[in-house]
Motif scaffolding. Structure first.
Motif, PDB file in Angstrom:
ATOM      1  N   ASN A 451      29.771  25.775 -79.517  1.00  0.00           N
ATOM      2  CA  ASN A 451      29.234  25.545 -80.863  1.00  0.00           C
ATOM      3  C   ASN A 451      29.115  24.062 -81.208  1.00  0.00           C
ATOM      4  O   ASN A 451      28.291  23.679 -82.036  1.00  0.00           O
ATOM      5  CB  ASN A 451      30.117  26.242 -81.904  1.00  0.00           C
ATOM      6  CG  ASN A 451      30.103  27.757 -81.742  1.00  0.00           C
ATOM      7  OD1 ASN A 451      29.182  28.318 -81.155  1.00  0.00           O
ATOM      8  ND2 ASN A 451      31.140  28.412 -82.231  1.00  0.00           N
ATOM      9  N   ARG A 452      29.914  23.243 -80.572  1.00  0.00           N
ATOM     10  CA  ARG A 452      29.935  21.815 -80.909  1.00  0.00           C
ATOM     11  C   ARG A 452      28.890  21.010 -80.147  1.00  0.00           C
ATOM     12  O   ARG A 452      28.340  20.043 -80.688  1.00  0.00           O
ATOM     13  CB  ARG A 452      31.333  21.257 -80.624  1.00  0.00           C
ATOM     14  CG  ARG A 452      31.535  19.813 -81.026  1.00  0.00           C
ATOM     15  CD  ARG A 452      32.965  19.394 -80.729  1.00  0.00           C
ATOM     16  NE  ARG A 452      33.220  18.000 -81.019  1.00  0.00           N
ATOM     17  CZ  ARG A 452      34.356  17.369 -80.750  1.00  0.00           C
ATOM     18  NH1 ARG A 452      35.359  18.047 -80.203  1.00  0.00           N
ATOM     19  NH2 ARG A 452      34.510  16.092 -81.040  1.00  0.00           N
ATOM     20  N   TYR A 453      28.607  21.395 -78.899  1.00  0.00           N
ATOM     21  CA  TYR A 453      27.690  20.617 -78.067  1.00  0.00           C
ATOM     22  C   TYR A 453      26.513  21.446 -77.545  1.00  0.00           C
ATOM     23  O   TYR A 453      25.344  21.098 -77.761  1.00  0.00           O
ATOM     24  CB  TYR A 453      28.438  20.015 -76.861  1.00  0.00           C
ATOM     25  CG  TYR A 453      29.514  19.025 -77.232  1.00  0.00           C
ATOM     26  CD1 TYR A 453      29.197  17.734 -77.641  1.00  0.00           C
ATOM     27  CD2 TYR A 453      30.864  19.372 -77.152  1.00  0.00           C
ATOM     28  CE1 TYR A 453      30.188  16.813 -77.972  1.00  0.00           C
ATOM     29  CE2 TYR A 453      31.859  18.467 -77.475  1.00  0.00           C
ATOM     30  CZ  TYR A 453      31.516  17.184 -77.883  1.00  0.00           C
ATOM     31  OH  TYR A 453      32.490  16.291 -78.209  1.00  0.00           O
ATOM     32  N   LEU A 454      26.828  22.529 -76.838  1.00  0.00           N
ATOM     33  CA  LEU A 454      25.794  23.250 -76.106  1.00  0.00           C
ATOM     34  C   LEU A 454      24.785  23.895 -77.037  1.00  0.00           C
ATOM     35  O   LEU A 454      23.564  23.830 -76.786  1.00  0.00           O
ATOM     36  CB  LEU A 454      26.444  24.314 -75.210  1.00  0.00           C
ATOM     37  CG  LEU A 454      27.442  23.780 -74.170  1.00  0.00           C
ATOM     38  CD1 LEU A 454      28.036  24.931 -73.360  1.00  0.00           C
ATOM     39  CD2 LEU A 454      26.773  22.776 -73.243  1.00  0.00           C
ATOM     40  N   LEU A 455      25.260  24.544 -78.083  1.00  0.00           N
ATOM     41  CA  LEU A 455      24.350  25.230 -78.997  1.00  0.00           C
ATOM     42  C   LEU A 455      23.419  24.234 -79.700  1.00  0.00           C
ATOM     43  O   LEU A 455      22.224  24.504 -79.883  1.00  0.00           O
ATOM     44  CB  LEU A 455      25.153  26.031 -80.017  1.00  0.00           C
ATOM     45  CG  LEU A 455      24.349  26.975 -80.913  1.00  0.00           C
ATOM     46  CD1 LEU A 455      23.513  27.937 -80.075  1.00  0.00           C
ATOM     47  CD2 LEU A 455      25.271  27.747 -81.839  1.00  0.00           C
ATOM     48  N   CYS A 494      33.583  33.874 -83.479  1.00  0.00           N
ATOM     49  CA  CYS A 494      33.220  32.539 -83.022  1.00  0.00           C
ATOM     50  C   CYS A 494      31.909  32.536 -82.240  1.00  0.00           C
ATOM     51  O   CYS A 494      31.281  31.468 -82.070  1.00  0.00           O
ATOM     52  CB  CYS A 494      34.336  31.946 -82.170  1.00  0.00           C
ATOM     53  SG  CYS A 494      34.792  32.933 -80.733  1.00  0.00           S
ATOM     54  N   LEU A 495      31.455  33.705 -81.750  1.00  0.00           N
ATOM     55  CA  LEU A 495      30.200  33.783 -80.990  1.00  0.00           C
ATOM     56  C   LEU A 495      29.000  34.135 -81.865  1.00  0.00           C
ATOM     57  O   LEU A 495      27.874  34.224 -81.348  1.00  0.00           O
ATOM     58  CB  LEU A 495      30.337  34.830 -79.872  1.00  0.00           C
ATOM     59  CG  LEU A 495      31.231  34.437 -78.700  1.00  0.00           C
ATOM     60  CD1 LEU A 495      31.383  35.607 -77.736  1.00  0.00           C
ATOM     61  CD2 LEU A 495      30.674  33.229 -77.972  1.00  0.00           C
ATOM     62  N   GLU A 496      29.222  34.332 -83.147  1.00  0.00           N
ATOM     63  CA  GLU A 496      28.107  34.678 -84.038  1.00  0.00           C
ATOM     64  C   GLU A 496      27.001  33.618 -84.047  1.00  0.00           C
ATOM     65  O   GLU A 496      25.812  33.959 -84.001  1.00  0.00           O
ATOM     66  CB  GLU A 496      28.634  34.907 -85.453  1.00  0.00           C
ATOM     67  CG  GLU A 496      29.294  36.265 -85.661  1.00  0.00           C
ATOM     68  CD  GLU A 496      28.307  37.414 -85.551  1.00  0.00           C
ATOM     69  OE1 GLU A 496      27.105  37.202 -85.800  1.00  0.00           O
ATOM     70  OE2 GLU A 496      28.737  38.527 -85.204  1.00  0.00           O
ATOM     71  N   PRO A 497      27.314  32.307 -84.106  1.00  0.00           N
ATOM     72  CA  PRO A 497      26.229  31.312 -84.075  1.00  0.00           C
ATOM     73  C   PRO A 497      25.368  31.401 -82.816  1.00  0.00           C
ATOM     74  O   PRO A 497      24.139  31.274 -82.878  1.00  0.00           O
ATOM     75  CB  PRO A 497      26.972  29.974 -84.147  1.00  0.00           C
ATOM     76  CG  PRO A 497      28.259  30.298 -84.822  1.00  0.00           C
ATOM     77  CD  PRO A 497      28.620  31.667 -84.335  1.00  0.00           C
ATOM     78  N   PHE A 498      25.991  31.634 -81.668  1.00  0.00           N
ATOM     79  CA  PHE A 498      25.242  31.754 -80.422  1.00  0.00           C
ATOM     80  C   PHE A 498      24.373  33.005 -80.440  1.00  0.00           C
ATOM     81  O   PHE A 498      23.216  32.983 -79.976  1.00  0.00           O
ATOM     82  CB  PHE A 498      26.216  31.788 -79.244  1.00  0.00           C
ATOM     83  CG  PHE A 498      25.559  31.841 -77.898  1.00  0.00           C
ATOM     84  CD1 PHE A 498      24.690  30.851 -77.484  1.00  0.00           C
ATOM     85  CD2 PHE A 498      25.784  32.913 -77.037  1.00  0.00           C
ATOM     86  CE1 PHE A 498      24.078  30.895 -76.237  1.00  0.00           C
ATOM     87  CE2 PHE A 498      25.181  32.969 -75.800  1.00  0.00           C
ATOM     88  CZ  PHE A 498      24.327  31.961 -75.399  1.00  0.00           C
TER      89      PHE A 498
END
Length: 558
Positions: A451-455, A494-498
């Motif tokens: 969530n901080r970098y890859l997304l 925690c995977l909801e944004p992805f």
């Protein structure tokens, strides 16, 4: 009865008692004697008889006890005479063991100074090599980031002949040479059929030393190992090896097991054998792929059956049963903790695989390695701190606009390389899923990396086949255990944004299908199927159902 005389004065004197008549009570003088019955006399006589019998019985018991003591003493004297040779041999053995143990302790106390010195030098050597490689990687990242940042901001270039510029050019040349050599090695392996996996720049570890660095390291390493082999060369043969020392204590256990147990010898053995074990493990590097297995070392093979004979029944209460596990706890775990803190590089997949396998074997094979053990807790804490430090210090994923990458050749490759390096680090950390709690790993990898970098990097670029490959790789590194026990249709919070990014990608592809030719439309349908499959793998069933309902069945037919 008694003869009496009448005295003129009126007093009476008894010729039998010889008592002074002045002391006789008046009642007696007047002839009024107390009445005494036969029953009272019998009662008094019986009381005296009972008392005499009690005294007799006490004397009888004392006599019997003295008789038994006499018999026991005679038996002890007899048996003592028979066992005197055995006692003499045991006394002689104890005296020899006392002298041997004193000499052994003196010897080890002297040699421990050399063992500690060599161990410290070896640790510093390995730690320095790791620090140099990490610092070189950081310098390479800074160089490339500065290079494309300078082009972007049009800052003033450094003078060509400046020391900093020359050092940077040399570093860049060495970096590109190492990349070329790794690329040729992969091509050779692929041609020989040794590997079929697709490689992305950034997934390999840059841990190659220069020829000068490698020669210097090997020279210092060999010198330390040579010095270690000479430490016990000047001592008596009885103290020269762990097998010789072990034999002396085994003889004690076999011959006089009772005193061996009463002296708690088994509890002292890990510390007694410690110098020999540490010396043999001096060059052991568990994170290297060519490192020898601990079970093949001489100390392990010597001690694994210590104190046990073939066909002998094992006593669960025997402390020697846990000798190897206690050595692992007291000697091996502290060494692994040092490697985790100072030698292990979490960015290296090879090192991470080796370390995960070693720690997992420790948990599986040795009962002293468990979460409630102090040294085990120190190891787990060291792992978490080292991985968190790597997440904070080793990750840099640049965000370049498409226009900037078009103007600066190589910027896109640098961004891609950093993205894949971050994916690799996330996969390396998630290899600990069987050892470290899921909530901790999710905080490190999902919150700290995805969530901080890859997304953000994925959202900063148009969705294409490269984006699909990146999403597939991200999903593939997540442990399946995370999703098996989930209830309902929702994935981990925690995977909801992805998941929302994947839904956005599906909708974007679906909206663009009307303007695509047949070949591209078929490719777009395949993309949507794979994206929906990712949602299913992430247990995001609610998102998968919503996305499927939004897409017509006709659009999904191939």
């Amino acid at each position: 009865q008694y003869g009496t005389y009448t005295i003129p004065t009126g007093t009476t004197y008894s010729t039998n008692t010889g008592l002074n008549v002045d002391t006789v009570p008046d009642v007696i003088l007047k002839g009024e004697l107390p009445s005494v019955t036969i029953e009272q006399i019998k009662k008094r006589l019986k009381s005296r008889l009972d008392s005499a019998e009690d005294v007799h019985r006490a004397h009888q018991r004392e006599f019997e006890k003295l008789t038994d003591d006499l018999s026991t003493s005679e038996s002890t004297i007899t048996n003592g005479g028979k066992s005197l040779p055995l006692l003499e041999r045991q006394y002689s053995f104890y005296q020899q063991m006392l002298s041997y143990v004193r000499d052994l302790v003196d010897c080890l106390s002297e040699k421990m100074l050399s063992v500690n010195r060599l161990e410290k030098q070896m640790n510093n050597l390995l730690s320095q090599r790791n620090s140099n490689l990490i610092e070189r990687r950081h310098a390479d990242i800074r160089d490339e980031a500065d290079q494309y940042s300078m082009c972007k901001t049009s800052t003033t270039q450094l003078p060509y002949n400046s020391v900093v510029a020359q050092t940077t050019r040399l570093r860049v040349a060495e970096r590109e040479a190492r990349r070329s050599r790794r690329r040729r090695t992969r091509e050779t392996q692929h041609m020989n059929g040794n590997t079929t996996s697709i490689h992305n720049d950034g997934m390999s570890s840059d841990d190659e030393l220069t020829k000068t660095e490698n020669t210097k390291f090997k020279s210092e390493y060999d010198k330390l190992m040579s010095d270690a082999s000479e430490i016990f060369h000047d001592v008596n043969e009885e103290f020269s090896s762990i097998s010789n020392v072990m034999t002396r204590f085994e003889v004690w256990k076999y011959d006089i097991n009772s005193s061996y147990s009463e002296a708690y010898v088994g509890l002292c053995l890990p510390k007694l054998f410690g110098p020999y074990i540490r010396l043999e493990m001096l060059g052991w590097n568990p994170i290297e792929i060519e490192a020898c297995e601990m079970e093949t070392m001489q100390w392990y093979k010597s001690l694994v059956f210590y104190g046990f004979k073939t066909g002998q029944k094992t006593d669960p209460k025997d402390s020697d049963v846990t000798l190897i596990p206690r050595i692992i706890e007291k000697l091996v775990l502290p060494k692994i903790i040092y490697f985790v803190e100072n030698v292990w590089d979490p960015v290296s997949t090879q090192q991470s695989i080796q370390l995960v396998q070693l720690v997992q074997e420790m948990f599986d094979d040795y009962p002293t390695v468990h979460p409630n053990n102090k040294n085990t807790q120190l190891l787990l804490n060291a792992l978490l701190l080292r991985m968190r430090k790597s997440v904070d210090d080793d990750v840099f994923v640049p965000m370049y606009t498409k226009q900037h990458m078009d103007r600066n050749e190589g910027a896109d490759m640098f961004a891609e390389r950093q993205f894949w390096m971050t994916v690799k680090l996330m996969g390396n950390i998630l290899q600990w899923h069987d050892i470290i709690a899921p909530v901790v790993l999710q905080e490190l990898t999902v919150d700290g990396l995805l969530n901080r970098y890859l997304l953000l990097s994925l959202q900063n670029s148009d969705f294409n086949d490269s984006s699909l490959q990146k999403c597939q790789m991200v999903v593939s590194v997540f442990p399946k255990q995370w999703f098996i026990e989930l209830s309902g249709d929702q994935t981990l919070p925690c995977l909801e944004p992805f998941c929302r990014y994947i839904i956005h990608a599906v909708n974007t592809i679906h909206q663009s299908m009307s303007s695509l030719i047949d070949r591209d439309r078929k490719l777009a349908k395949d993309f949507m199927k794979q994206l929906l499959k990712m949602l299913v793998n992430l247990h995001a069933m609610n998102h998968a159902i919503t996305a499927t309902n939004a897409i017509s069945v006709k659009d999904m037919k191939s």
